[in-house]
Design a protein around this motif. Structure first.
Motif, PDB file in Angstrom:
ATOM      1  N   ILE A  24       0.839  -1.198   0.000  1.00 35.92           N
ATOM      2  CA  ILE A  24       0.000   0.000   0.000  1.00 35.92           C
ATOM      3  C   ILE A  24       0.879   1.254   0.000  1.00 35.92           C
ATOM      4  O   ILE A  24       0.633   2.215  -0.747  1.00 35.92           O
ATOM      5  N   ALA A  25       1.930   1.257   0.830  1.00 36.45           N
ATOM      6  CA  ALA A  25       2.833   2.406   0.883  1.00 36.45           C
ATOM      7  C   ALA A  25       3.528   2.619  -0.453  1.00 36.45           C
ATOM      8  O   ALA A  25       3.703   3.759  -0.911  1.00 36.45           O
ATOM      9  N   LEU A  26       3.925   1.528  -1.088  1.00 36.47           N
ATOM     10  CA  LEU A  26       4.570   1.633  -2.407  1.00 36.47           C
ATOM     11  C   LEU A  26       3.631   2.275  -3.417  1.00 36.47           C
ATOM     12  O   LEU A  26       4.023   3.176  -4.172  1.00 36.47           O
ATOM     13  N   ASN A  27       2.387   1.833  -3.434  1.00 29.96           N
ATOM     14  CA  ASN A  27       1.427   2.368  -4.405  1.00 29.96           C
ATOM     15  C   ASN A  27       1.108   3.832  -4.143  1.00 29.96           C
ATOM     16  O   ASN A  27       0.968   4.624  -5.076  1.00 29.96           O
ATOM     17  N   VAL A  52      12.003   7.589  -7.322  1.00 29.19           N
ATOM     18  CA  VAL A  52      12.163   6.145  -7.497  1.00 29.19           C
ATOM     19  C   VAL A  52      12.383   5.433  -6.165  1.00 29.19           C
ATOM     20  O   VAL A  52      12.027   4.261  -6.015  1.00 29.19           O
ATOM     21  N   TRP A  53      12.933   6.140  -5.168  1.00 29.03           N
ATOM     22  CA  TRP A  53      13.332   5.463  -3.941  1.00 29.03           C
ATOM     23  C   TRP A  53      12.195   4.716  -3.226  1.00 29.03           C
ATOM     24  O   TRP A  53      12.453   3.646  -2.648  1.00 29.03           O
ATOM     25  N   PRO A  54      10.934   5.216  -3.225  1.00 25.87           N
ATOM     26  CA  PRO A  54       9.889   4.414  -2.560  1.00 25.87           C
ATOM     27  C   PRO A  54       9.696   3.036  -3.192  1.00 25.87           C
ATOM     28  O   PRO A  54       9.349   2.074  -2.495  1.00 25.87           O
ATOM     29  N   LEU A  55       9.926   2.933  -4.497  1.00 25.64           N
ATOM     30  CA  LEU A  55       9.772   1.636  -5.157  1.00 25.64           C
ATOM     31  C   LEU A  55      10.798   0.642  -4.631  1.00 25.64           C
ATOM     32  O   LEU A  55      10.496  -0.549  -4.476  1.00 25.64           O
ATOM     33  N   PHE A  56      12.014   1.116  -4.343  1.00 26.62           N
ATOM     34  CA  PHE A  56      13.049   0.225  -3.826  1.00 26.62           C
ATOM     35  C   PHE A  56      12.846  -0.077  -2.342  1.00 26.62           C
ATOM     36  O   PHE A  56      12.928  -1.233  -1.918  1.00 26.62           O
ATOM     37  N   LEU A  68      10.670  -4.241   1.280  1.00 27.18           N
ATOM     38  CA  LEU A  68       9.846  -4.701   2.404  1.00 27.18           C
ATOM     39  C   LEU A  68       8.780  -5.693   1.948  1.00 27.18           C
ATOM     40  O   LEU A  68       8.469  -6.657   2.670  1.00 27.18           O
ATOM     41  N   VAL A  69       8.217  -5.483   0.760  1.00 28.40           N
ATOM     42  CA  VAL A  69       7.262  -6.453   0.212  1.00 28.40           C
ATOM     43  C   VAL A  69       7.918  -7.818   0.073  1.00 28.40           C
ATOM     44  O   VAL A  69       7.343  -8.855   0.440  1.00 28.40           O
ATOM     45  N   GLN A  70       9.143  -7.853  -0.443  1.00 31.23           N
ATOM     46  CA  GLN A  70       9.820  -9.122  -0.652  1.00 31.23           C
ATOM     47  C   GLN A  70      10.254  -9.764   0.667  1.00 31.23           C
ATOM     48  O   GLN A  70      10.186 -10.985   0.822  1.00 31.23           O
ATOM     49  N   ILE A  71      10.685  -8.957   1.629  1.00 28.97           N
ATOM     50  CA  ILE A  71      11.065  -9.509   2.937  1.00 28.97           C
ATOM     51  C   ILE A  71       9.846 -10.102   3.633  1.00 28.97           C
ATOM     52  O   ILE A  71       9.893 -11.209   4.193  1.00 28.97           O
ATOM     53  N   GLY A  72       8.731  -9.365   3.612  1.00 32.56           N
ATOM     54  CA  GLY A  72       7.502  -9.916   4.190  1.00 32.56           C
ATOM     55  C   GLY A  72       7.064 -11.176   3.485  1.00 32.56           C
ATOM     56  O   GLY A  72       6.619 -12.140   4.118  1.00 32.56           O
ATOM     57  N   TYR A  83      -0.648  -0.018 -15.229  1.00 33.22           N
ATOM     58  CA  TYR A  83       0.212  -0.594 -14.192  1.00 33.22           C
ATOM     59  C   TYR A  83      -0.311  -0.289 -12.794  1.00 33.22           C
ATOM     60  O   TYR A  83      -0.216  -1.114 -11.884  1.00 33.22           O
ATOM     61  N   THR A  84      -0.887   0.885 -12.607  1.00 32.75           N
ATOM     62  CA  THR A  84      -1.413   1.255 -11.287  1.00 32.75           C
ATOM     63  C   THR A  84      -2.525   0.308 -10.855  1.00 32.75           C
ATOM     64  O   THR A  84      -2.538  -0.180  -9.713  1.00 32.75           O
ATOM     65  N   GLY A  85      -3.458   0.014 -11.756  1.00 32.04           N
ATOM     66  CA  GLY A  85      -4.533  -0.912 -11.424  1.00 32.04           C
ATOM     67  C   GLY A  85      -4.019  -2.300 -11.110  1.00 32.04           C
ATOM     68  O   GLY A  85      -4.507  -2.968 -10.179  1.00 32.04           O
TER      69      GLY A  85
END
Length: 419
Positions: free
Chosen positions: A97-100, A110-114, A119-123, A174-176
Motif C-alpha cells: 500500500i505504501a509503495l502504491n 524512485v526510492w519508494p519503489l526500492f 519490504l514487500v519481498q522480505i515480508g 500498471y497502477t490498477g
C-alpha cells in the motif's frame, strides 16, 4: 538393503481434503498477485525511468531474499510456523500500500519503489517460509504430495500472471495491476480466519540461539546423505536452467532465425505448457521415486541442451520446449526433497540452508550466460551447458547405492494443538 524406489510409501491425494482445497485456493490467489507484481512493477519502472539498470536492480530484490532463508528457517523451527505467517502478510500488505501511494504518482521519486519493494519481498519471504513449512504439520498424512500440489499450482500461476498483465494492462494500467496485487494478500488472511492455518506449537526447548539452531540444521543435513548427494546433482541444473538461459534462447530465435514476435510468443506458450506438464507429472504422483525422477530429468535436460546447439530452428524449438519441461520437473523435485527426507521439526532450518545453497547458482546463472555467449557464441554455449548438466550423472552414478530409503518422518515435538 532396499533401494529408495522400492521403499516408496503412497500418500493419499490431498485434493480429497476440503481444508487443503481451501488452503490451495488462497495460495493460488496470492500467487497470481505475486506473479502480476513481479511482471508489472519492473515494466512500470522501465516506462517511468527508461533505465534498464534500475529495472534490473528492482528485479534483484526477489532472489536476494534467499539470503534470509536460513535465519527465517531457524525462527520457524524454534517458535513454529505461525510466528512468521501473519506478520509476513501484514508487512507485505502495508509495504505494498505504501509503495502504491508514494511511488505511483506521476512525478514520484524512485526510492519508494526500492524501499517498499524490498519490504514487500522480505515480508513475502517470511510468509512463504512459515506457510510452506507449516504444510507438514497441517497435512501430516500427505505432506510430500501436499507440498508438491502447491508447487504445481505455483507454476501455473507463473503462467497466468503474465497473461493477466497482457490482458488487463490496456484497461487498468500498471497502477490498477499493482492495486490488484494488494487485494490478493487478503486471500490467505481469509483462509487463516476460516481456521485453516499451521497449528500452535510449543517453542523448542533447546538453547543456544540462532547459531546453534543453524548448526543443528547442518547436522541433520550431514546425517541425510541423499539430501547432500541430490544437492550436488541439482547444482548444474540450477546454473544452466536460469532466466539467463531463457534470455539466450529468445535471443537466438530472433537473431539467428529472425522469428517474428508472434512466433516467439507461441514458442513461449509451448514452453510454459511444458513447464506445467513437467511439474504436474512429478507433483501429482502417488509416490515420489526421487532417484528415478532425478535420473530421468538430468538425462532429458542434458540431451535437450545439447540438441539446442543445432542449426535447425525446428530442432531448437523442440529441444527448448523439452528442456524447460524437464527443468520444471527437476525444480519440483528439488523443492520436495526436503519434505521427503527431513524431520518435520527441522524443515525450516534445513529448508532455509538448502534454499540458500541452491539459490546461489540461480543468482549466478544470468550473470554467467551473457559472458559465455560472448566468448563462445550461442550454439557452443548450449553445448557447454548440456555437458555440465550431464556431468551431474557422474555423482549420481557414484552415490547410486547411498541414496537412503524413504522413511516417513514425524516431528519430535508434535505437541501441536489446534486453536
Amino acid at each position: 538393503m532396499s533401494t529408495p524406489d522400492a521403499a516408496e510409501r503412497s500418500e493419499p491425494a490431498p485434493w480429497r481434503d476440503r481444508r487443503f482445497r481451501i488452503f490451495a485456493a488462497g495460495n493460488v490467489v496470492n500467487n497470481i498477485g505475486e506473479a502480476v507484481y513481479t511482471v508489472a512493477l519492473p515494466l512500470f519502472v522501465y516506462e517511468r525511468t527508461g533505465s534498464l539498470t534500475v529495472m534490473s536492480l528492482l528485479a534483484v530484490l526477489t532472489p536476494a531474499t534467499l539470503l534470509l532463508a536460513p535465519v527465517l528457517g531457524a525462527v520457524v523451527d524454534r517458535h513454529g510456523a505461525r510466528i512468521l505467517v501473519v506478520p509476513g502478510l501484514l508487512v507485505q500488505v502495508a509495504a505494498a500500500i505504501a509503495l502504491n501511494l508514494t511511488g505511483l504518482a506521476e512525478h514520484a521519486p524512485v526510492w519508494p519503489l526500492f524501499v517498499f519493494g524490498a519490504l514487500v519481498q522480505i515480508g513475502g519471504a517470511a510468509y512463504r517460509m512459515g506457510w510452506m513449512t507449516g504444510v507438514a504439520h497441517m497435512f501430516p498424512d500427505n505432506p510430500v504430495r501436499s507440498r508438491a500440489s502447491l508447487g504445481s499450482l505455483y507454476t501455473v500461476t507463473n503462467v497466468v500472471g503474465p497473461l493477466i498483465v497482457s490482458a488487463a494492462l490496456l484497461w487498468f494500467g500498471y497502477t490498477g495491476l499493482l492495486w490488484f496485487n494488494v487485494l490478493t494478500f487478503f486471500a490467505p488472511i481469509a483462509v487463516w480466519l476460516m481456521g485453516i492455518h499451521p497449528p500452535r506449537q510449543r517453542p523448542a526447548e533447546s538453547g543456544g540461539g540462532m547459531v546453534r539452531g543453524l548448526a543443528e540444521g547442518l547436522r541433520v543435513m550431514w546425517a541425510t546423505p541423499v539430501l547432500l548427494h541430490a544437492m550436488l546433482v541439482f547444482l548444474p541444473m540450477l546454473l544452466v536452467g536460469t532466466t539467463g538461459t531463457m534470455t539466450l534462447s529468445l535471443f537466438r530465435l530472433q537473431h539467428d532465425w529472425d522469428l517474428s514476435p508472434r512466433a516467439v510468443g507461441l514458442v513461449l506458450v509451448a514452453v510454459r505448457i511444458a513447464g506445467v506438464l513437467g511439474t504436474v507429472l512429478v507433483s501429482e504422483r502417488k509416490t515420489f521415486p526421487f532417484r528415478a525422477i532425478v535420473l530421468t530429468g538430468t538425462v532429458g535436460m542434458g540431451v535437450a541442451l545439447l540438441t539446442m546447439a543445432s542449426g535447425s530452428v525446428h530442432m531448437f524449438v523442440a529441444a527448448m520446449v523439452v528442456m524447460f519441461g524437464f527443468q520444471a520437473a527437476l525444480g519440483v523435485a528439488s523443492d520436495l526433497m526436503v519434505f521427503k527426507f527431513v524431520p518435520a521439526d527441522a524443515l525450516g532450518r534445513v529448508g532455509g540452508i538448502v534454499d540458500l545453497a541452491l539459490g546461489l547458482p540461480i543468482l549466478a546463472g544470468p550473470l554467467c550466460v551473457p559472458a559465455l555467449a560472448d566468448l563462445l557464441g550461442a550454439g557452443p554455449t548450449f553445448l557447454a551447458f548440456g555437458s555440465l548438466q550431464l556431468a551431474g550423472l557422474l555423482w549420481l552414478w557414484r552415490t547410486w547405492q547411498q541414496w537412503a530409503p524413504s522413511v516417513p518422518h514425524t516431528s519430535s515435538r508434535e505437541e501441536a494443538v489446534s486453536v
